[in-house]
Design a protein around this motif. Structure first.
Motif, PDB file in Angstrom:
ATOM      1  N   GLY A  80     -80.384-103.191  30.177  1.00 44.68           N
ATOM      2  CA  GLY A  80     -81.083-104.074  29.286  1.00 44.68           C
ATOM      3  C   GLY A  80     -80.185-104.160  28.039  1.00 44.68           C
ATOM      4  N   GLU A  81     -80.745-103.988  26.818  1.00 41.55           N
ATOM      5  CA  GLU A  81     -80.064-104.235  25.439  1.00 41.55           C
ATOM      6  C   GLU A  81     -79.151-102.711  25.315  1.00 41.55           C
ATOM      7  OE1 GLU A  81     -82.928-104.588  22.448  1.00 41.55           O
ATOM      8  OE2 GLU A  81     -83.485-106.341  23.063  1.00 41.55           O
ATOM      9  N   GLU A  82     -79.317-101.832  26.203  1.00 46.35           N
ATOM     10  CA  GLU A  82     -78.381-100.603  25.892  1.00 46.35           C
ATOM     11  C   GLU A  82     -77.197-100.722  26.823  1.00 46.35           C
ATOM     12  OE1 GLU A  82     -80.817 -97.375  26.456  1.00 46.35           O
ATOM     13  OE2 GLU A  82     -82.169 -97.599  24.823  1.00 46.35           O
ATOM     14  N   THR A  83     -76.976-101.785  27.602  1.00 40.96           N
ATOM     15  CA  THR A  83     -76.017-101.822  28.777  1.00 40.96           C
ATOM     16  C   THR A  83     -74.564-101.838  28.001  1.00 40.96           C
ATOM     17  OG1 THR A  83     -77.328-103.248  30.084  1.00 40.96           O
ATOM     18  CG2 THR A  83     -74.883-103.289  30.395  1.00 40.96           C
ATOM     19  N   LEU A  84     -74.375-102.609  26.895  1.00 36.90           N
ATOM     20  CA  LEU A  84     -73.047-102.352  26.345  1.00 36.90           C
ATOM     21  C   LEU A  84     -72.533-101.050  25.745  1.00 36.90           C
ATOM     22  CD1 LEU A  84     -70.581-103.880  25.122  1.00 36.90           C
ATOM     23  CD2 LEU A  84     -71.636-104.481  23.293  1.00 36.90           C
ATOM     24  N   ASP A  85     -73.620-100.571  25.169  1.00 39.83           N
ATOM     25  CA  ASP A  85     -73.416 -99.028  24.649  1.00 39.83           C
ATOM     26  C   ASP A  85     -73.022 -98.147  25.786  1.00 39.83           C
ATOM     27  OD1 ASP A  85     -73.141 -99.650  21.824  1.00 39.83           O
ATOM     28  OD2 ASP A  85     -74.981 -98.730  21.366  1.00 39.83           O
ATOM     29  N   PHE A  86     -73.859 -98.108  26.822  1.00 37.71           N
ATOM     30  CA  PHE A  86     -73.961 -97.289  28.002  1.00 37.71           C
ATOM     31  C   PHE A  86     -72.329 -97.306  28.642  1.00 37.71           C
ATOM     32  CE2 PHE A  86     -74.060 -96.670  32.541  1.00 37.71           C
ATOM     33  CZ  PHE A  86     -74.544 -95.339  32.347  1.00 37.71           C
ATOM     34  N   VAL A  87     -71.948 -98.736  28.732  1.00 35.14           N
ATOM     35  CA  VAL A  87     -70.633 -99.111  29.700  1.00 35.14           C
ATOM     36  C   VAL A  87     -69.590 -98.435  28.681  1.00 35.14           C
ATOM     37  CG1 VAL A  87     -69.096-100.521  30.509  1.00 35.14           C
ATOM     38  CG2 VAL A  87     -71.923-100.728  30.822  1.00 35.14           C
ATOM     39  N   ILE A  88     -69.463 -98.658  27.559  1.00 36.23           N
ATOM     40  CA  ILE A  88     -68.482 -98.278  26.677  1.00 36.23           C
ATOM     41  C   ILE A  88     -68.245 -96.823  26.325  1.00 36.23           C
ATOM     42  CG2 ILE A  88     -67.872 -98.130  23.895  1.00 36.23           C
ATOM     43  CD1 ILE A  88     -68.875-101.145  23.810  1.00 36.23           C
ATOM     44  N   HIS A  89     -69.400 -96.018  26.306  1.00 37.96           N
ATOM     45  CA  HIS A  89     -69.314 -94.699  26.333  1.00 37.96           C
ATOM     46  C   HIS A  89     -68.643 -94.062  27.618  1.00 37.96           C
ATOM     47  CE1 HIS A  89     -71.887 -95.177  22.688  1.00 37.96           C
ATOM     48  NE2 HIS A  89     -71.249 -93.827  22.313  1.00 37.96           N
ATOM     49  N   GLN A  90     -69.111 -94.783  28.603  1.00 41.42           N
ATOM     50  CA  GLN A  90     -68.597 -94.042  30.092  1.00 41.42           C
ATOM     51  C   GLN A  90     -67.066 -94.534  30.106  1.00 41.42           C
ATOM     52  OE1 GLN A  90     -70.979 -92.536  31.692  1.00 41.42           O
ATOM     53  NE2 GLN A  90     -72.250 -93.144  29.888  1.00 41.42           N
ATOM     54  N   HIS A  91     -66.645 -95.854  29.495  1.00 43.54           N
ATOM     55  CA  HIS A  91     -65.493 -96.135  29.631  1.00 43.54           C
ATOM     56  C   HIS A  91     -64.474 -95.154  28.738  1.00 43.54           C
ATOM     57  CE1 HIS A  91     -61.557 -98.205  29.143  1.00 43.54           C
ATOM     58  NE2 HIS A  91     -61.940 -98.657  27.913  1.00 43.54           N
ATOM     59  N   GLY A  92     -65.254 -94.692  27.394  1.00 48.60           N
ATOM     60  CA  GLY A  92     -64.709 -93.966  26.544  1.00 48.60           C
ATOM     61  C   GLY A  92     -64.344 -92.451  27.195  1.00 48.60           C
ATOM     62  N   ALA A  93     -65.194 -92.217  28.126  1.00 50.66           N
ATOM     63  CA  ALA A  93     -65.322 -90.802  28.684  1.00 50.66           C
ATOM     64  C   ALA A  93     -64.319 -90.558  29.572  1.00 50.66           C
ATOM     65  CB  ALA A  93     -66.532 -90.368  29.115  1.00 50.66           C
ATOM     66  N   VAL A  94     -64.092 -91.606  30.694  1.00 55.53           N
ATOM     67  CA  VAL A  94     -63.266 -91.710  31.363  1.00 55.53           C
ATOM     68  C   VAL A  94     -61.458 -91.681  30.513  1.00 55.53           C
ATOM     69  CG1 VAL A  94     -62.041 -92.873  33.191  1.00 55.53           C
ATOM     70  CG2 VAL A  94     -64.559 -92.718  33.339  1.00 55.53           C
ATOM     71  N   ALA A  95     -61.642 -92.493  29.877  1.00 59.47           N
ATOM     72  CA  ALA A  95     -60.263 -92.671  29.102  1.00 59.47           C
ATOM     73  C   ALA A  95     -59.901 -91.331  28.618  1.00 59.47           C
ATOM     74  CB  ALA A  95     -60.369 -93.708  28.089  1.00 59.47           C
ATOM     75  N   THR A  96     -60.828 -90.714  27.809  1.00 59.26           N
ATOM     76  CA  THR A  96     -60.392 -89.370  27.390  1.00 59.26           C
ATOM     77  C   THR A  96     -60.230 -88.396  28.410  1.00 59.26           C
ATOM     78  OG1 THR A  96     -62.421 -89.649  25.642  1.00 59.26           O
ATOM     79  CG2 THR A  96     -61.445 -87.363  25.840  1.00 59.26           C
ATOM     80  N   VAL A  97     -60.580 -88.288  29.467  1.00 60.75           N
ATOM     81  CA  VAL A  97     -60.331 -87.741  30.633  1.00 60.75           C
ATOM     82  C   VAL A  97     -58.655 -87.834  31.013  1.00 60.75           C
ATOM     83  CG1 VAL A  97     -60.530 -86.953  33.037  1.00 60.75           C
ATOM     84  CG2 VAL A  97     -62.553 -87.070  31.433  1.00 60.75           C
ATOM     85  N   LEU A  98     -58.460 -89.183  31.100  1.00 58.89           N
ATOM     86  CA  LEU A  98     -57.189 -89.503  31.338  1.00 58.89           C
ATOM     87  C   LEU A  98     -56.027 -89.119  30.161  1.00 58.89           C
ATOM     88  CD1 LEU A  98     -55.030 -91.244  33.072  1.00 58.89           C
ATOM     89  CD2 LEU A  98     -55.749 -93.290  31.649  1.00 58.89           C
ATOM     90  N   GLY A  99     -56.358 -89.178  29.151  1.00 61.35           N
ATOM     91  CA  GLY A  99     -55.751 -88.909  27.933  1.00 61.35           C
ATOM     92  C   GLY A  99     -55.317 -87.368  28.228  1.00 61.35           C
ATOM     93  N   MET A 100     -56.508 -86.638  28.035  1.00 63.97           N
ATOM     94  CA  MET A 100     -56.152 -84.908  28.193  1.00 63.97           C
ATOM     95  C   MET A 100     -55.376 -84.795  29.470  1.00 63.97           C
ATOM     96  SD  MET A 100     -60.041 -83.875  27.309  1.00 63.97           S
ATOM     97  CE  MET A 100     -59.856 -82.146  27.352  1.00 63.97           C
ATOM     98  N   SER A 101     -55.567 -85.711  30.513  1.00 70.31           N
ATOM     99  CA  SER A 101     -54.938 -85.290  31.853  1.00 70.31           C
ATOM    100  C   SER A 101     -53.384 -85.448  31.589  1.00 70.31           C
ATOM    101  CB  SER A 101     -55.362 -85.608  32.849  1.00 70.31           C
ATOM    102  OG  SER A 101     -56.814 -85.697  33.192  1.00 70.31           O
ATOM    103  N   VAL A 102     -52.946 -86.802  31.187  1.00 72.72           N
ATOM    104  CA  VAL A 102     -51.700 -87.012  30.648  1.00 72.72           C
ATOM    105  C   VAL A 102     -50.836 -85.768  29.709  1.00 72.72           C
ATOM    106  CG1 VAL A 102     -50.215 -88.640  29.538  1.00 72.72           C
ATOM    107  CG2 VAL A 102     -52.141 -89.377  30.854  1.00 72.72           C
ATOM    108  N   VAL A 103     -51.678 -85.554  28.923  1.00 69.87           N
ATOM    109  CA  VAL A 103     -50.995 -84.307  27.992  1.00 69.87           C
ATOM    110  C   VAL A 103     -50.740 -83.001  28.902  1.00 69.87           C
ATOM    111  CG1 VAL A 103     -51.500 -82.767  26.221  1.00 69.87           C
ATOM    112  CG2 VAL A 103     -52.165 -85.239  25.744  1.00 69.87           C
ATOM    113  N   GLY A 104     -51.853 -82.777  29.586  1.00 62.65           N
ATOM    114  CA  GLY A 104     -51.721 -81.514  30.555  1.00 62.65           C
ATOM    115  C   GLY A 104     -50.345 -81.645  31.482  1.00 62.65           C
TER     116      GLY A 104
END
Length: 331
Positions: free
Chosen positions: A215-239
């Motif tokens: 519903g109305e929370e779709t955008l916030d939900f997807v953005i936060h999931q995208h941010g979480a995956v991107a954070t994991v990627l960033g930490m993985s690249v550093v590692g």
């Protein structure tokens, strides 16, 4: 000598010239991703509401205004992308010495461009259905894989592949593990755009259906999931960078890993800013551009590392270490 052989000799190119041709093809394949993103964020996706014609009456626009010019300009760029991809294939055939691996890689490019043109046309015909638009970007990202490999292989001094830059198999596996994580990050980014305000139809006042799973929370939900995956990627690249540094990997691998990390850090800053500013057009476009450059850098790192099966299980022996003792023989 047959006519075909004479033509092949007339068009013969050196390895150095072919490397430049491959680089031009990669450049246009990247550029059209940028212009496609511009079409999306400016709401010009239906500036030409038909395909392959711009409208039902003409192949070209009958009237020019901003959304039409942006969408039609992106379509015209397809001809340059096609020409550069066909040139990469043609000159892979006439390259001296001929290399079958380069020819097969180059063959993927025009096939991929044709596939993209069809997907783009279907996207317009289905009024920018978000699944087709997401697929359009993801296929573009996938097409960059053979394009990057073609450029790197074309720069090799001979027919024998350059030695992998990963010092051992563990490092190579760690670098390659970043690739699917990077592609997942791109996928989540396309989903965030599909749920957001940039549907591609705002400039022409067309109503385009958006991704709606909460519903109305779709955008916030997807953005936060995208941010979480991107954070994991960033930490993985550093590692992986620290692992490669500890294993004394050469600059051929350290440089693209470092660049990938810098670009991901920039992406985090851009993403945070665009979220705080409620997704302004310019920042969303910049976010897509940097995401594409990050993907290119990550592919560079993976291909430089070498496929794990071609990398020794451990690094080269330490020549400074004392030789092992001969086992004593007990009489």
């Amino acid at each position: 000598m047959s006519r075909r052989a004479r033509l092949r000799e007339r068009l013969a190119v050196t390895p150095e010239r072919y490397a430049r041709i491959a680089l031009v093809a990669l450049g246009f394949l990247t550029l059209i991703v940028f212009t496609g993103a511009a079409v999306r964020v400016t709401g010009s996706g239906l500036g030409c509401p038909n395909w392959p014609k711009c409208n039902t009456e003409s192949l070209t626009p009958t009237e020019i205004h901003a959304p039409v010019a942006i969408e039609f300009g992106n379509r015209m760029l397809t001809f340059l992308v096609t020409a550069s991809s066909v040139a990469a294939l043609l000159f892979a055939w006439t390259r001296r010495p001929f290399r079958r691996d380069l020819f097969l890689l180059a063959l993927i490019l025009p096939i991929g461009v044709l596939t993209q043109a069809v997907i783009g046309g279907i996207s317009v015909l289905v009024d920018l259905d978000y699944w087709w638009v997401m697929l359009h970007y993801l296929v573009s990202a996938a097409l960059l894989i053979p394009a990057v490999l073609l450029v790197l292989r074309a720069r090799e001094p001979g027919d024998v592949p350059r030695r992998p830059a990963a010092p051992d198999r563990l490092t190579a596996k760690a670098v390659w593990a970043l690739a699917p994580l990077g592609f997942l990050t791109l996928f989540m980014g396309t989903a965030a755009t599909a749920a957001g305000p940039h549907s591609g139809g705002e400039g022409t006042d067309d109503l385009v259906e958006r991704l709606d799973i909460k519903g109305e929370e779709t955008l916030d939900f997807v953005i936060h999931q995208h941010g979480a995956v991107a954070t994991v990627l960033g930490m993985s690249v550093v590692g992986v960078w620290f692992l490669a540094r500890r294993r004394e990997a050469p600059r051929d691998l350290m440089d693209p890993l470092l660049l990938t990390g810098i670009l991901l850090g920039s992406q985090g800053a851009i993403g945070g800013a665009q979220y705080a500013m409620e997704l302004p057009d310019g920042l969303v476009w910049l976010h897509v551009v940097v995401a594409t450059l990050t993907w290119l850098s990550l592919l560079w790192a993976c291909f430089s590392a070498g496929w794990p099966s071609r990398v020794p299980a451990s690094g080269p022996p330490d020549l400074a270490a004392p030789p092992p003792r001969e086992p004593s023989v007990v009489a």
